[in-house]
Motif scaffolding. Structure first.
Motif, PDB file in Angstrom:
ATOM      1  N   PHE A 286       0.842  -1.196   0.000  1.00 14.63           N
ATOM      2  CA  PHE A 286       0.000   0.000   0.000  1.00 14.63           C
ATOM      3  C   PHE A 286       0.881   1.251   0.000  1.00 14.63           C
ATOM      4  O   PHE A 286       0.685   2.191  -0.780  1.00 14.63           O
ATOM      5  N   GLN A 287       1.922   1.234   0.858  1.00 17.62           N
ATOM      6  CA  GLN A 287       2.861   2.349   0.938  1.00 17.62           C
ATOM      7  C   GLN A 287       3.540   2.621  -0.394  1.00 17.62           C
ATOM      8  O   GLN A 287       3.638   3.754  -0.843  1.00 17.62           O
ATOM      9  N   ASP A 288       4.038   1.536  -1.027  1.00  9.48           N
ATOM     10  CA  ASP A 288       4.738   1.668  -2.315  1.00  9.48           C
ATOM     11  C   ASP A 288       3.850   2.344  -3.342  1.00  9.48           C
ATOM     12  O   ASP A 288       4.285   3.231  -4.074  1.00  9.48           O
ATOM     13  N   ALA A 289       2.596   1.893  -3.423  1.00  8.86           N
ATOM     14  CA  ALA A 289       1.685   2.436  -4.433  1.00  8.86           C
ATOM     15  C   ALA A 289       1.465   3.929  -4.190  1.00  8.86           C
ATOM     16  O   ALA A 289       1.534   4.744  -5.111  1.00  8.86           O
ATOM     17  N   ARG A 290       1.234   4.299  -2.938  1.00 12.73           N
ATOM     18  CA  ARG A 290       1.015   5.715  -2.591  1.00 12.73           C
ATOM     19  C   ARG A 290       2.234   6.559  -2.937  1.00 12.73           C
ATOM     20  O   ARG A 290       2.128   7.619  -3.526  1.00 12.73           O
ATOM     21  N   GLU A 291       3.401   6.075  -2.492  1.00  8.08           N
ATOM     22  CA  GLU A 291       4.606   6.886  -2.675  1.00  8.08           C
ATOM     23  C   GLU A 291       4.923   7.065  -4.152  1.00  8.08           C
ATOM     24  O   GLU A 291       5.318   8.149  -4.589  1.00  8.08           O
ATOM     25  N   GLN A 292       4.727   5.998  -4.922  1.00 10.06           N
ATOM     26  CA  GLN A 292       5.014   6.098  -6.356  1.00 10.06           C
ATOM     27  C   GLN A 292       4.025   7.057  -7.033  1.00 10.06           C
ATOM     28  O   GLN A 292       4.420   7.838  -7.899  1.00 10.06           O
ATOM     29  N   ALA A 293       2.772   7.023  -6.617  1.00  6.52           N
ATOM     30  CA  ALA A 293       1.785   7.947  -7.204  1.00  6.52           C
ATOM     31  C   ALA A 293       2.200   9.391  -6.925  1.00  6.52           C
ATOM     32  O   ALA A 293       2.162  10.250  -7.812  1.00  6.52           O
ATOM     33  N   TYR A 294       2.627   9.675  -5.696  1.00  5.43           N
ATOM     34  CA  TYR A 294       3.023  11.051  -5.371  1.00  5.43           C
ATOM     35  C   TYR A 294       4.314  11.467  -6.066  1.00  5.43           C
ATOM     36  O   TYR A 294       4.490  12.639  -6.417  1.00  5.43           O
ATOM     37  N   ARG A 295       5.243  10.508  -6.308  1.00  9.57           N
ATOM     38  CA  ARG A 295       6.443  10.837  -7.093  1.00  9.57           C
ATOM     39  C   ARG A 295       6.029  11.310  -8.481  1.00  9.57           C
ATOM     40  O   ARG A 295       6.561  12.271  -9.023  1.00  9.57           O
ATOM     41  N   ALA A 296       5.061  10.619  -9.054  1.00  6.79           N
ATOM     42  CA  ALA A 296       4.592  10.978 -10.400  1.00  6.79           C
ATOM     43  C   ALA A 296       3.850  12.320 -10.379  1.00  6.79           C
ATOM     44  O   ALA A 296       4.025  13.151 -11.281  1.00  6.79           O
ATOM     45  N   VAL A 297       3.067  12.544  -9.339  1.00  6.10           N
ATOM     46  CA  VAL A 297       2.325  13.815  -9.205  1.00  6.10           C
ATOM     47  C   VAL A 297       3.289  15.004  -9.242  1.00  6.10           C
ATOM     48  O   VAL A 297       3.022  16.033  -9.879  1.00  6.10           O
ATOM     49  N   ASP A 298       4.446  14.851  -8.579  1.00  7.08           N
ATOM     50  CA  ASP A 298       5.421  15.949  -8.506  1.00  7.08           C
ATOM     51  C   ASP A 298       5.983  16.326  -9.877  1.00  7.08           C
ATOM     52  O   ASP A 298       6.511  17.428 -10.042  1.00  7.08           O
ATOM     53  N   LEU A 299       5.920  15.404 -10.838  1.00  9.59           N
ATOM     54  CA  LEU A 299       6.524  15.666 -12.153  1.00  9.59           C
ATOM     55  C   LEU A 299       5.570  16.382 -13.106  1.00  9.59           C
ATOM     56  O   LEU A 299       5.968  16.846 -14.157  1.00  9.59           O
ATOM     57  N   ILE A 300       4.283  16.437 -12.727  1.00 11.73           N
ATOM     58  CA  ILE A 300       3.273  17.022 -13.622  1.00 11.73           C
ATOM     59  C   ILE A 300       2.923  18.420 -13.151  1.00 11.73           C
ATOM     60  O   ILE A 300       2.802  18.667 -11.952  1.00 11.73           O
ATOM     61  N   ASP A 301       2.766  19.334 -14.114  1.00  9.27           N
ATOM     62  CA  ASP A 301       2.453  20.697 -13.706  1.00  9.27           C
ATOM     63  C   ASP A 301       1.474  21.365 -14.671  1.00  9.27           C
ATOM     64  O   ASP A 301       1.479  21.070 -15.867  1.00  9.27           O
ATOM     65  N   PHE A 302       0.627  22.196 -14.125  1.00  9.85           N
ATOM     66  CA  PHE A 302      -0.169  23.138 -14.919  1.00  9.85           C
ATOM     67  C   PHE A 302      -0.589  24.257 -13.992  1.00  9.85           C
ATOM     68  O   PHE A 302      -0.594  24.089 -12.757  1.00  9.85           O
ATOM     69  N   GLU A 303      -0.903  25.424 -14.560  1.00  5.37           N
ATOM     70  CA  GLU A 303      -1.254  26.587 -13.740  1.00  5.37           C
ATOM     71  C   GLU A 303      -2.503  26.260 -12.913  1.00  5.37           C
ATOM     72  O   GLU A 303      -3.506  25.805 -13.464  1.00  5.37           O
ATOM     73  N   GLY A 304      -2.405  26.452 -11.600  1.00  7.94           N
ATOM     74  CA  GLY A 304      -3.570  26.242 -10.740  1.00  7.94           C
ATOM     75  C   GLY A 304      -3.748  24.802 -10.286  1.00  7.94           C
ATOM     76  O   GLY A 304      -4.786  24.462  -9.719  1.00  7.94           O
ATOM     77  N   LYS A 305      -2.746  23.942 -10.531  1.00  8.16           N
ATOM     78  CA  LYS A 305      -2.862  22.520 -10.134  1.00  8.16           C
ATOM     79  C   LYS A 305      -3.116  22.384  -8.629  1.00  8.16           C
ATOM     80  O   LYS A 305      -2.362  22.916  -7.827  1.00  8.16           O
ATOM     81  N   ILE A 306      -4.183  21.715  -8.258  1.00 10.13           N
ATOM     82  CA  ILE A 306      -4.407  21.407  -6.839  1.00 10.13           C
ATOM     83  C   ILE A 306      -4.618  19.902  -6.675  1.00 10.13           C
ATOM     84  O   ILE A 306      -5.075  19.235  -7.597  1.00 10.13           O
ATOM     85  N   TYR A 307      -4.256  19.389  -5.515  1.00  8.10           N
ATOM     86  CA  TYR A 307      -4.484  17.974  -5.220  1.00  8.10           C
ATOM     87  C   TYR A 307      -4.374  17.777  -3.722  1.00  8.10           C
ATOM     88  O   TYR A 307      -3.842  18.632  -3.012  1.00  8.10           O
ATOM     89  N   ARG A 308      -4.897  16.663  -3.259  1.00  8.64           N
ATOM     90  CA  ARG A 308      -4.770  16.325  -1.840  1.00  8.64           C
ATOM     91  C   ARG A 308      -3.502  15.517  -1.622  1.00  8.64           C
ATOM     92  O   ARG A 308      -3.241  14.564  -2.355  1.00  8.64           O
ATOM     93  N   ARG A 309      -2.720  15.912  -0.603  1.00  9.18           N
ATOM     94  CA  ARG A 309      -1.470  15.196  -0.311  1.00  9.18           C
ATOM     95  C   ARG A 309      -1.698  14.020   0.623  1.00  9.18           C
ATOM     96  O   ARG A 309      -0.751  13.339   0.998  1.00  9.18           O
ATOM     97  N   ASP A 310      -2.947  13.822   1.041  1.00  6.67           N
ATOM     98  CA  ASP A 310      -3.177  12.822   2.099  1.00  6.67           C
ATOM     99  C   ASP A 310      -4.018  11.637   1.619  1.00  6.67           C
ATOM    100  O   ASP A 310      -4.692  10.997   2.424  1.00  6.67           O
TER     101      ASP A 310
END
Ligand code: AMP
Ligand code: GLY
Length: 427
Positions: free
Chosen positions: A390-414
């Motif tokens: 479960f941890q691996d899946a979460r951490e990998q998803a957030y690693r990928a989230v950090d690489l994507i950008d657009f103006e006004g991007k919002i997301y939940r970190r939790d």
């Protein structure tokens, strides 16, 4: 076989990606689709609410399976039109889709067949609803009866909020969907979505998933379509899962007893209360974003399973699942679920997908003439990762989230953070 998928969300992108993995799929048409793509998939210009147009397109393009993603065409009876033309269709007809399209129908069905859910009362005028509220203080839940794009439910913490919600419904905020109002007992506990394939007679449950409906971290703020999800759900016990599966079977049996030929996905939204799982709602379709974690875990051929559902042959299928975990984080436009701007260029999707076990499903996106991806909705992307824990899946998803950008991007970190703390985190 050629396949036509109706819809334009992250759910539909996940569906076409899984269908495209099947050796049985030739051309896959998606209407209207979004900026997402997959091998062999083409977008079609087609009004997904127009049954006759869907049939004409399917006939002209030798489509052997129509898959209906969203609730609106299901409730409008598009599946009935497709079946009447003898084309296999994945998705219930209008009679079955009422389980989502009318909360009163769904609650009355649960009452009749003793499927545990919140106590409720139905109102057709404001004065009687307000009189009921005067006798039943907050916390209490007010729901518009009809389809309201996920915005028709108010979990009122105060009496004033409940009164405001009743007035909003009868005042026309949700149009005809608010002409009847359901007032429900407030329940507490973790939520769990359990989806099942149904073929009119048999059902096969999928792996459970947990959505995060609130806009803000810590499960605060307004309800949204869903801000993130994971599957399976570590805080659900074997006993509870067994109870939820039994309740899904009981619901399928109830639909059969009512003479409803239900083919497609039945989505059970459960609350795990201290007295066992109780149903919050049913949907007549795949969940969004649940699909974006459930289908990547499915190893069985999706074309085969969907055809079996549409032909009443699900008893000849078995579902196989990866022994892994999946987590998905929704990237949304600033101010979602309130009004937001669109047309912002998105960068980093390829870099994110270059990470191991990461898939980025498109939701509110479109491509400009040069093929560049732009934001085009409230929920923009679903960044999904698989992991051996479960941890691996979460951490990998957030690693990928950090690489994507657009103006006004919002997301939940939790996303998934509460589940890491265990069941006590819901006490
Ligand atoms: P629904 O669309 O009916 O699932 O409601 C949306 C969300 O509102 C659910 O996922 C719950 O978080 C919340 N909700 C709905 N009904 C209740 C209830 N009776 N008690 C507490 N929360 C509820
Ligand atoms: N994720 C909630 C829904 O699909 O209704």
């Amino acid at each position: 076989m050629n396949i036509l998928v109706l819809g334009s969300g992250g759910r539909e992108h996940a569906i076409v990606c899984s269908l495209a993995d099947s050796p049985r799929a030739e051309r896959i048409f998606v209407a209207p689709g979004n900026g997402g793509s997959a091998p062999g998939v083409v977008r079609a210009e087609l009004d997904q609410m127009d049954g006759a147009a869907v049939v004409a397109f399917a006939e002209a393009n030798e489509v052997g399976l129509v898959v209906i993603g969203p609730e609106a065409p299901l409730v409008a009876g598009v599946a009935d039109a497709v079946r009447a033309a003898d084309i296999p269709c994945f998705g219930p007809g209008a009679a079955g889709a009422l389980i989502e399209g009318s909360k009163q129908f769904s609650k009355d069905l649960m009452l009749k067949y003793e499927i545990p859910t919140a106590e409720y009362a139905v109102f057709e005028d404001e004065a009687s609803a307000l009189a009921y509220l005067a006798r039943h203080p907050a916390p209490i839940v007010v729901k518009a009866n009809g389809l309201a794009a996920g915005k028709g439910v108010t979990v009122a913490e105060t009496n004033d909020e409940a009164v405001e919600a009743v007035r909003a419904c009868f005042g026309g905020r949700f149009g005809s969907a608010g002409a009847k109002v359901i007032i429900e007992e407030y329940m507490t506990g973790p939520e769990c979505s359990l989806l099942a394939f149904v073929d009119g007679r048999h059902m096969l449950p999928m792996v459970p998933a947990q959505d995060h409906k609130r806009a803000l971290e810590g499960d605060k703020g307004p309800n949204t379509g869903g801000m993130g999800v994971y599957s399976p759900v570590p805080i659900v016990s074997e006993l509870e899962l067994g109870e939820m599966i039994a309740l899904m079977q009981k619901t399928v049996d109830a639909l059969i007893s009512e003479g409803i030929d239900y083919k497609g996905v039945l989505y059970g939204g459960f609350m795990l209360t201290s007295t066992g799982p109780r149903v919050l709602e049913f949907n007549a379709r795949f969940g969004d974003p649940e699909t974006q974690v459930v289908l990547p875990l499915l190893t069985s051929d999706l074309v085969t399973v969907m055809l079996a559902c549409s032909k009443g042959e699900l008893d000849q299928c078995e579902l196989q699942w990866h022994d892994r975990w999946a987590a998905s984080v929704v990237l949304a436009s600033a101010s979602y679920p309130e009004s937001y701007e669109t047309g912002k260029p998105i960068t980093g999707i390829e870099a994110a997908e270059a990470l191991e076990n990461v898939t980025v499903f498109h939701a509110g996106t479109r491509r400009d003439v040069s093929g560049a991806v732009l934001t085009n909705g409230g929920r923009v992307l679903n960044v999904t990762a698989l992991g051996s824990s479960f941890q691996d899946a979460r951490e990998q998803a957030y690693r990928a989230v950090d690489l994507i950008d657009f103006e006004g991007k919002i997301y939940r970190r939790d996303i998934g953070e509460r589940a890491l703390r265990g069941r006590n985190a819901w006490e």
